[in-house]
Design a protein around this motif. Structure first.
Motif, PDB file in Angstrom:
ATOM      1  N   ASN A 166       0.823  -1.208   0.000  1.00 37.13           N
ATOM      2  CA  ASN A 166       0.000   0.000   0.000  1.00 37.13           C
ATOM      3  C   ASN A 166       0.862   1.264   0.000  1.00 37.13           C
ATOM      4  O   ASN A 166       0.542   2.254   0.651  1.00 37.13           O
TER       5      ASN A 166
ATOM      6  N   LEU B 192      -4.077  -4.271   3.301  1.00 42.71           N
ATOM      7  CA  LEU B 192      -5.000  -4.414   2.174  1.00 42.71           C
ATOM      8  C   LEU B 192      -6.148  -5.371   2.485  1.00 42.71           C
ATOM      9  O   LEU B 192      -7.183  -5.328   1.849  1.00 42.71           O
TER      10      LEU B 192
ATOM     11  N   ARG C 253      -9.363  -2.209  -2.947  1.00 37.28           N
ATOM     12  CA  ARG C 253      -8.089  -1.520  -2.691  1.00 37.28           C
ATOM     13  C   ARG C 253      -7.031  -1.879  -3.732  1.00 37.28           C
ATOM     14  O   ARG C 253      -6.339  -1.008  -4.252  1.00 37.28           O
TER      15      ARG C 253
END
Length: 118
Positions: A9, A25, A102
């Motif tokens: 991320n 995530l 995501r």
């Protein structure tokens, strides 16, 4: 595109700051994106509607997950496409929705950040 930084991320430009407010995530908390990188000030909201394309990436991820699940179910001996297989595939996609959301946005952001700056 660094797969390790994507899965962590991290910002696609500097690989330091976080794209989402949650670092994991796999979190089931609502996904909230940062406006910009806390380290390099890379803007994550490039233009209105930028992340519409991430829906196609999410669709591809969900399709891949369903296909792999179906093949796995066939390999373990559930060989007919029945409601059990369909239910398992749908349940998997629903459970993985926060992850897919995501990941699709991160892939889309990494793709266009790296293309624009190259």
């Amino acid at each position: 595109m660094s797969l390790i930084h994507l899965m962590q991320n991290k910002c696609p430009k500097c690989q330091q700051g976080q794209v989402f407010s949650t670092t994991n995530l796999f979190s089931f908390r609502p996904a909230k994106m940062q406006e910009e990188c806390s380290h390099c000030r890379q803007n994550f909201s490039k233009e209105p509607g930028f992340y519409w394309g991430a829906m196609y990436v999410s669709y591809g991820l969900a399709t891949l997950e369903m296909a792999l699940t179906y093949v796995f179910l066939i390999l373990i001996g559930i060989d007919a496409f029945d409601f059990l297989n369909l239910g398992v595939c749908i349940a998997l996609v629903l459970v993985l929705f926060p992850f897919n959301f995501r990941l699709a946005r991160l892939i889309w952001l990494y793709l266009f950040t790296n293309l624009i700056e190259s």
